[in-house]
Design a protein around this motif. Structure first.
Motif, short mmCIF file in Angstrom:
data_model
loop_
_atom_site.label_atom_id
_atom_site.label_comp_id
_atom_site.label_asym_id
_atom_site.label_seq_id
_atom_site.Cartn_x
_atom_site.Cartn_y
_atom_site.Cartn_z
N UNK A 57 0.85 -1.18 0.00
CA UNK A 57 0.00 0.00 0.00
C UNK A 57 0.89 1.23 0.00
N UNK A 58 0.52 2.22 -0.80
CA UNK A 58 1.25 3.48 -0.75
C UNK A 58 0.86 4.18 0.55
N UNK A 59 1.86 4.60 1.29
CA UNK A 59 1.65 5.13 2.64
C UNK A 59 0.66 6.30 2.63
N UNK A 60 -0.33 6.20 3.52
CA UNK A 60 -1.30 7.26 3.69
C UNK A 60 -2.37 7.32 2.61
N UNK A 61 -2.46 6.27 1.77
CA UNK A 61 -3.44 6.27 0.68
C UNK A 61 -4.21 4.96 0.68
N UNK A 62 -5.19 4.88 -0.21
CA UNK A 62 -5.90 3.63 -0.44
C UNK A 62 -5.47 3.04 -1.77
N UNK A 63 -4.23 3.28 -2.15
CA UNK A 63 -3.69 2.81 -3.42
C UNK A 63 -2.80 1.59 -3.17
N UNK A 64 -3.13 0.51 -3.85
CA UNK A 64 -2.36 -0.72 -3.78
C UNK A 64 -1.39 -0.75 -4.95
N UNK A 65 -0.11 -0.89 -4.67
CA UNK A 65 0.92 -0.91 -5.72
C UNK A 65 1.42 -2.34 -5.88
N UNK A 66 1.40 -2.84 -7.11
CA UNK A 66 1.89 -4.18 -7.40
C UNK A 66 2.96 -4.08 -8.47
N UNK A 67 4.14 -4.64 -8.20
CA UNK A 67 5.20 -4.64 -9.21
C UNK A 67 5.76 -6.06 -9.34
N UNK A 68 6.14 -6.40 -10.57
CA UNK A 68 6.68 -7.72 -10.87
C UNK A 68 8.03 -7.56 -11.56
N UNK A 69 9.02 -8.34 -11.11
CA UNK A 69 10.37 -8.31 -11.68
C UNK A 69 10.72 -9.68 -12.25
N UNK A 70 11.44 -9.66 -13.36
CA UNK A 70 11.90 -10.92 -13.95
C UNK A 70 13.09 -10.63 -14.87
N UNK A 71 13.89 -11.65 -15.11
CA UNK A 71 15.02 -11.50 -16.03
C UNK A 71 14.57 -11.65 -17.48
N UNK A 72 13.36 -12.16 -17.70
CA UNK A 72 12.81 -12.33 -19.04
C UNK A 72 11.84 -11.17 -19.31
N UNK A 73 12.24 -10.26 -20.16
CA UNK A 73 11.46 -9.06 -20.46
C UNK A 73 10.09 -9.40 -21.04
N UNK A 74 10.03 -10.47 -21.83
CA UNK A 74 8.79 -10.84 -22.50
C UNK A 74 7.72 -11.38 -21.54
N UNK A 75 8.10 -11.74 -20.33
CA UNK A 75 7.13 -12.25 -19.36
C UNK A 75 6.43 -11.15 -18.56
N UNK A 76 7.00 -9.97 -18.49
CA UNK A 76 6.49 -8.93 -17.60
C UNK A 76 5.03 -8.58 -17.91
N UNK A 77 4.74 -8.16 -19.11
CA UNK A 77 3.39 -7.72 -19.46
C UNK A 77 2.35 -8.84 -19.36
N UNK A 78 2.63 -10.04 -19.89
CA UNK A 78 1.64 -11.12 -19.73
C UNK A 78 1.36 -11.47 -18.25
N UNK A 79 2.40 -11.46 -17.43
CA UNK A 79 2.21 -11.77 -16.01
C UNK A 79 1.35 -10.69 -15.35
N UNK A 80 1.63 -9.43 -15.63
CA UNK A 80 0.82 -8.35 -15.06
C UNK A 80 -0.62 -8.44 -15.54
N UNK A 81 -0.82 -8.79 -16.79
CA UNK A 81 -2.19 -8.97 -17.31
C UNK A 81 -2.89 -10.11 -16.58
N UNK A 82 -2.19 -11.23 -16.39
CA UNK A 82 -2.78 -12.37 -15.68
C UNK A 82 -3.15 -12.00 -14.25
N UNK A 83 -2.26 -11.31 -13.57
CA UNK A 83 -2.53 -10.91 -12.19
C UNK A 83 -3.73 -9.97 -12.14
N UNK A 84 -3.80 -9.01 -13.06
CA UNK A 84 -4.92 -8.08 -13.03
C UNK A 84 -6.24 -8.81 -13.31
#
Length: 177
Positions: free
Chosen positions: A143-170
């Motif tokens: 959570x961003x401090x003092x807000x109702x905003x949830x921040x989610x970040x994903x890291x990987x060594x494979x650049x091509x996985x980032x966007x599909x993983x974020x789409x799946x999580x969303x």
């Protein structure tokens, strides 16, 4: 019986540095200084180039339903993800609950399994990589401090996985909410 002969110059400020002497010593040892510095820079560059690059993508979820649906979206960076707000009145415990629900295997385990399968298909050796280690090393949900905003970040060594993983999580979170 010992006697010492001191003059006034011997008792001047002992913390005083003779900069001329320091410069002379540096100039005398310039070959050593240059070679050590050059070797250090060379080793550092080789090390930096040998590291795997880590790519990251993220999105934010506004957990407040007081605004209209259209204004409940936040976009971040080039990989913009939008998720609707899921609660009309949000309390602090509700926010913490949302974070823990999103971290839970019931929401993210299928995404984790897809990632393992894609990495295996790409020939990456993943071995016995547990969900908890993936959650700790690759995914950051906070959570961003003092807000109702949830921040989610994903890291990987494979650049091509980032966007599909974020789409799946969303999609998983949208289904849940």
């Amino acid at each position: 019986n010992f006697s010492f002969d001191y003059n006034e110059k011997d008792f001047q400020d002992v913390n005083e540095i003779d900069t001329l002497e320091v410069i002379k010593k540096l100039l005398r040892n310039k070959a050593l200084i240059i070679s050590v510095t050059g070797l250090s820079v060379f080793i550092s560059v080789i090390h930096a180039l040998s590291l795997k690059r880590i790519w990251q993508g993220d999105f934010r979820i506004v957990l407040s339903g007081e605004q209209s649906m259209g204004s409940n979206f936040l976009m971040n960076g080039e990989m913009n993800m939008m998720l609707p707000a899921s609660l009309s009145q949000v309390t602090k415990s509700d926010l913490k609950t949302q974070v823990e629900i999103l971290r839970s295997p019931s929401i993210l385990f299928s995404v984790f399994e897809k990632i393992k399968e894609k990495k295996k298909d790409n020939g990456e050796d993943i071995g016995n990589y547990p969900y908890s280690k993936w959650l700790k090393n690759n995914l950051n949900i906070s959570l961003l401090k003092g807000t109702t905003v949830l921040n989610l970040s994903y890291q990987d060594t494979n650049k091509d996985l980032i966007l599909p993983v974020l789409n799946d999580i969303s999609k998983k979170y949208q289904t849940y909410s």
